[in-house]
Every structure is written in C-alpha cells, then in structure tokens.
Design a protein around this motif. Sequence first.
Motif, PDB file in Angstrom:
ATOM      1  N   ALA A   4       0.837  -1.205   0.000  1.00 12.53           N
ATOM      2  CA  ALA A   4       0.000   0.000   0.000  1.00 12.53           C
ATOM      3  C   ALA A   4       0.870   1.253   0.000  1.00 12.53           C
ATOM      4  N   ALA A   5       1.956   1.232   0.767  1.00 10.78           N
ATOM      5  CA  ALA A   5       2.877   2.371   0.784  1.00 10.78           C
ATOM      6  C   ALA A   5       3.524   2.563  -0.584  1.00 10.78           C
ATOM      7  N   GLY A   6       3.827   1.436  -1.238  1.00  9.46           N
ATOM      8  CA  GLY A   6       4.388   1.522  -2.582  1.00  9.46           C
ATOM      9  C   GLY A   6       3.413   2.146  -3.567  1.00  9.46           C
ATOM     10  N   ARG A   7       2.159   1.719  -3.497  1.00 10.25           N
ATOM     11  CA  ARG A   7       1.143   2.284  -4.397  1.00 10.25           C
ATOM     12  C   ARG A   7       0.956   3.771  -4.149  1.00 10.25           C
ATOM     13  N   GLN A   8       1.159   4.192  -2.906  1.00 10.24           N
ATOM     14  CA  GLN A   8       0.972   5.599  -2.550  1.00 10.24           C
ATOM     15  C   GLN A   8       2.189   6.446  -2.915  1.00 10.24           C
ATOM     16  N   GLY A   9       3.274   5.793  -3.336  1.00  8.24           N
ATOM     17  CA  GLY A   9       4.475   6.526  -3.716  1.00  8.24           C
ATOM     18  C   GLY A   9       5.321   6.977  -2.546  1.00  8.24           C
ATOM     19  N   LEU A  10       5.331   6.177  -1.462  1.00  7.87           N
ATOM     20  CA  LEU A  10       6.044   6.573  -0.247  1.00  7.87           C
ATOM     21  C   LEU A  10       7.393   5.892  -0.080  1.00  7.87           C
ATOM     22  N   LEU A  11       7.685   4.907  -0.912  1.00  4.28           N
ATOM     23  CA  LEU A  11       8.896   4.098  -0.735  1.00  4.28           C
ATOM     24  C   LEU A  11       9.872   4.282  -1.894  1.00  4.28           C
ATOM     25  N   GLY A  12      11.142   4.029  -1.600  1.00  2.00           N
ATOM     26  CA  GLY A  12      12.162   4.047  -2.653  1.00  2.00           C
ATOM     27  C   GLY A  12      12.237   5.360  -3.388  1.00  2.00           C
ATOM     28  N   LEU A  13      12.086   6.462  -2.661  1.00  2.00           N
ATOM     29  CA  LEU A  13      12.019   7.770  -3.319  1.00  2.00           C
ATOM     30  C   LEU A  13      13.281   8.093  -4.117  1.00  2.00           C
ATOM     31  N   ALA A  14      14.425   7.608  -3.652  1.00  2.00           N
ATOM     32  CA  ALA A  14      15.691   7.949  -4.305  1.00  2.00           C
ATOM     33  C   ALA A  14      16.029   7.051  -5.489  1.00  2.00           C
ATOM     34  N   VAL A  15      15.206   6.035  -5.747  1.00  2.00           N
ATOM     35  CA  VAL A  15      15.473   5.139  -6.875  1.00  2.00           C
ATOM     36  C   VAL A  15      15.331   5.921  -8.183  1.00  2.00           C
ATOM     37  N   PRO A  16      16.333   5.849  -9.066  1.00  2.55           N
ATOM     38  CA  PRO A  16      16.264   6.590 -10.329  1.00  2.55           C
ATOM     39  C   PRO A  16      15.082   6.157 -11.199  1.00  2.55           C
ATOM     40  N   GLU A  17      14.642   7.053 -12.059  1.00  8.67           N
ATOM     41  CA  GLU A  17      13.492   6.780 -12.918  1.00  8.67           C
ATOM     42  C   GLU A  17      13.712   5.559 -13.802  1.00  8.67           C
ATOM     43  N   GLU A  18      14.943   5.336 -14.239  1.00  3.37           N
ATOM     44  CA  GLU A  18      15.203   4.188 -15.124  1.00  3.37           C
ATOM     45  C   GLU A  18      14.956   2.854 -14.437  1.00  3.37           C
ATOM     46  N   PHE A  19      14.880   2.873 -13.104  1.00  4.86           N
ATOM     47  CA  PHE A  19      14.613   1.639 -12.371  1.00  4.86           C
ATOM     48  C   PHE A  19      13.261   1.686 -11.667  1.00  4.86           C
ATOM     49  N   GLY A  20      12.394   2.552 -12.131  1.00  2.00           N
ATOM     50  CA  GLY A  20      11.018   2.570 -11.647  1.00  2.00           C
ATOM     51  C   GLY A  20      10.715   3.531 -10.533  1.00  2.00           C
ATOM     52  N   GLY A  21      11.706   4.316 -10.095  1.00  2.00           N
ATOM     53  CA  GLY A  21      11.470   5.238  -8.996  1.00  2.00           C
ATOM     54  C   GLY A  21      11.301   6.669  -9.448  1.00  2.00           C
ATOM     55  N   PRO A  22      11.036   7.565  -8.506  1.00  2.00           N
ATOM     56  CA  PRO A  22      10.883   8.981  -8.863  1.00  2.00           C
ATOM     57  C   PRO A  22      12.207   9.724  -8.939  1.00  2.00           C
ATOM     58  N   GLY A  23      13.294   9.099  -8.471  1.00  2.00           N
ATOM     59  CA  GLY A  23      14.590   9.767  -8.497  1.00  2.00           C
ATOM     60  C   GLY A  23      14.644  10.996  -7.607  1.00  2.00           C
ATOM     61  N   GLU A  24      13.893  10.962  -6.500  1.00  2.00           N
ATOM     62  CA  GLU A  24      13.808  12.116  -5.602  1.00  2.00           C
ATOM     63  C   GLU A  24      14.849  11.973  -4.484  1.00  2.00           C
ATOM     64  N   THR A  25      15.895  12.769  -4.551  1.00  2.00           N
ATOM     65  CA  THR A  25      16.973  12.680  -3.564  1.00  2.00           C
ATOM     66  C   THR A  25      16.858  13.713  -2.446  1.00  2.00           C
TER      67      THR A  25
END
Length: 377
Positions: free
Chosen positions: A45-66
């Motif tokens: 549920a946290a993943g669906r809400q966009g709360l996890l792995g914020l620093a993961v780069p976009e090329e690997f499915g994340g928002p790339g938010e550092t």
Amino acid sequence: MESDLFEADHEEFRGIVREFVSREVEPNLERWDEQREIDRDTWLAAGRQGLLGLAVPEEFGGPGETDYRYRMILQLEIARVGASSLQSGFSTNDDIVLNYLLRHATPEQSKRWLPGFVTGETIGAIAMTEPGAGSDLRGITTSAVPDGDGWLISGSKTFITSGILADLVIVFTRTGDSFSLFVVEDGTPGFTRGRKLDKVGLRAQDTAELSFDQVHVPAENLLGEVGQGLAYLKQSLPLERLGIAIAGQASAEAVLCWTVDYVKERTAFGRRIADFQVPAHKLAHLRTAVEVSRAYIDRCVREWNAGTLTPVDAAKAKAWATDLQHEVIDAGVQLHGGYGYMLEYPVARAYIDARVQRIYGGANEIMTDIVAKDLLR
C-alpha cells in the motif's frame, strides 16, 4: 512543530502520508504488536501511494527524488501515531539497504533489485551484527571464500531488523584479511532464518537470527569491490545515523505533544496538572530542548541534501536526539502517572520502543567517542 525546512511540495506530500497513516497504519497497530510482524500488504500500500524508494532513479522505476526532506516527513507522520516499528522497517529499507545499493550496485544489479524497493514488493535487511561482534565489526567471523564462479558464505548473524520478511539481505563478511558485502536472496540454499526474536519494544518489527551454511552466491551478487566492505560501511553510516536521529526527534516531538494535551485535561487536588509549577517548568524546559534539537536536525538534513553532512555531525545528531528522546519520554510517562505505565496509552509504548535507539546504529557511547576524537585530535 514550527520549522522553515519544508516548502509547499513537501506539505502536499505530508497530506498524502497523513492519509496513508490514517487508513493503513492506525487501525492496525495493536494487531501488528500481537502478531509481532507488519503485514506485507502495508508495504504494498505504501508503494502504491508513492512513499517508498524515493531515491530510486526513474530508469529503475522510482521517482529519483533525492531530497531527504520527503523521507523526513514520512518519519514525522509515522511518529505522530506512535508507529515506531513501521518507521524502523521503512528506515532500514530506504536509509540503509537501499542506500548501499544506490551507492554500489552495478546497472545489472540495480535493474534486478531496485524496482521492488519502490513498489513495496522487496523488503531488505542488512546483516552485520553477530553473537560475538556488535559495535566492533572488525570482530566478525562470518566469512566468504571463493568457490568456482562465486563465493561460499558461512556464519551467523543476529538482531537483524526485517530478518524474517526480508527478500534480500546484504551480508557483511570477512574475505581473507579484509571485509566485503554480498547480497543473499530469499530461497538461496543454506540460508536459513532462526527464531523471531522476542524484544522488549518494537514488538511489530520482525527481528531475527540468520544462518549461512556454505551458502553459494554467484559472483554477480558481490556488492561493489572485494575488500571494500568497511569503507562502504563508513560511507553509509551518516545517513543511517541521521535516520535514527530523526526518528528520535520525531518521537520526542510527538510525546511532548501527547503529554501537554494530557496535563491540560488531567486534574489533581482540584487543579489541572498543567497548573502546577513543577510539571509546567519541566515541560517548558523540554519544549525548549526539543525546538533547539530540531534546529540542529534540520541543519543536518540540509547538509545531507547538499552532500556535506560529515560522519561526526551525524554522530552528534544521533546521540543528542536519542538522548533527548529518552528524557522527553521518561518525563511523559511520569506526568501521565499510572496511565503512563499502561500500554493502551501511546506514551507507554513509546517508552519501550525508544530504548534501543541509544544502542543500534552505533551505541551512543561510541557516538560520543567519535565526537571527542574529532574535537581533541
């Protein structure tokens, strides 16, 4: 608490987090403690809400938010409802395990492992501590030796946060005269989990013993370079300790708020507890200490974002904030009276959850020694 750290986008994110906490966290706190484990559905549920792995780069499915301020908001909102076990699990994933992968994983490893940290499908753990080696990691005996196209890992680890649920574990091992990191994935032959450890606090945070009996890991599961384990650890410790410091600060702020509300309502001898001078002065002192501490924590967050947070400043933050957390919670329990000892009150749960804060991530005595050596060298 008043702070100029956050901007409009952060406050918008806070609203999303607060809604998630209200829907997915608060109704489940008691059940999680009883089962001594947090549901995987909560991670998803946290993943669906966009709360996890914020620093993961976009090329690997994340928002790339550092920008670490978003992570801090998540910690503050989780602490607001006393969900320390969830905060510990999320921080282990994002501030520790993911931090190592972002720093040292190859593109191929990143493609394999990082997407799950964003969706909540991957729960990670890091296995450093052993029955005979805690803060002094040079004393570990778990070893990895070359074996054909890979390595054989043998040894045992203990006090491993998320050890029961973990899908992958970063294992700190001895490789000859040096130390290295390997990623061991769930289901690897020879890798077994022992008992779910019965802790004083953080009841819902699964903590385990792990065993490695001639576990073969392929060469592509080496994280970084052979012999660089200690160096990698030193690079990652500032964020780990900053995360613990923020958890302590967030808990102190929450408990202070609960306690102020309580003494305004509770009466004794025909007067509010808040109207007696001794409790009022104690709370005034704590309010001042918490606000001063928050200013330093905010500064450390800005320094982390700028890439200038030093290990010494992170050690200061960790020791200071967790010591203050203890002082605030102890006073909160005292001012709640008998109710402060009842687990139906969040201040009581905070009391038992907080004790480990001064131990893990490096005991506070070691943090003080780091600061002293820097000061007096």
